[in-house]
Design a protein around this motif. Structure first.
Motif, PDB file in Angstrom:
ATOM      1  N   LYS A  15       0.820  -1.218   0.000  1.00 35.31           N
ATOM      2  CA  LYS A  15       0.000   0.000   0.000  1.00 35.31           C
ATOM      3  C   LYS A  15       0.851   1.264   0.000  1.00 35.31           C
ATOM      4  N   SER A  16       1.871   1.304   0.828  1.00 39.37           N
ATOM      5  CA  SER A  16       2.716   2.499   0.917  1.00 39.37           C
ATOM      6  C   SER A  16       3.473   2.738  -0.381  1.00 39.37           C
ATOM      7  N   ALA A  19       0.943   3.956  -2.918  1.00 40.84           N
ATOM      8  CA  ALA A  19       0.523   5.313  -2.557  1.00 40.84           C
ATOM      9  C   ALA A  19       1.564   6.343  -2.961  1.00 40.84           C
ATOM     10  N   GLU A  20       2.819   6.039  -2.744  1.00 35.37           N
ATOM     11  CA  GLU A  20       3.891   6.969  -3.113  1.00 35.37           C
ATOM     12  C   GLU A  20       3.927   7.173  -4.632  1.00 35.37           C
ATOM     13  N   GLN A  30       0.694  12.607   0.103  1.00 35.57           N
ATOM     14  CA  GLN A  30       0.528  11.260   0.649  1.00 35.57           C
ATOM     15  C   GLN A  30       0.587  11.321   2.163  1.00 35.57           C
ATOM     16  N   SER A  32       0.514   8.586   5.328  1.00 36.96           N
ATOM     17  CA  SER A  32       0.518   7.194   5.733  1.00 36.96           C
ATOM     18  C   SER A  32      -0.022   7.072   7.152  1.00 36.96           C
ATOM     19  N   ASP A  34       0.715   4.834   9.086  1.00 37.33           N
ATOM     20  CA  ASP A  34       1.848   4.438   9.919  1.00 37.33           C
ATOM     21  C   ASP A  34       2.439   5.649  10.635  1.00 37.33           C
ATOM     22  N   GLU A  35       2.415   6.794   9.981  1.00 36.35           N
ATOM     23  CA  GLU A  35       2.963   8.012  10.566  1.00 36.35           C
ATOM     24  C   GLU A  35       1.995   8.677  11.541  1.00 36.35           C
TER      25      GLU A  35
END
Length: 60
Positions: A15-16, A19-20, A30, A32, A34-35
């Motif tokens: 996904k990351s 997405a990038e 973008q 995330s 996660d961040e």
């Protein structure tokens, strides 16, 4: 018209990475999860040690 795009999938699905590439291609920022998740986890009282114990005993 909204320009938000949300990618959903299991851990390690890419996904990351997608997405990038997509953000670069269409010129959108973008973000995330996660961040962002750790601030949210603090708000709801997430217990990292308990989560670690559950992962070790039950897996993901």
């Amino acid at each position: 018209m909204s320009s938000d795009i949300v990618l959903i999938g299991p851990i390690g699905a890419g996904k990351s990475t997608v997405a990038e590439l997509l953000a670069d291609r269409v010129g959108l920022p973008q973000w995330s999860m996660d961040e962002l998740r750790w601030d949210y986890y603090q708000e709801i009282g997430y217990d990292e040690e308990l989560a670690k114990q559950k992962r070790e005993s039950e897996g993901l």
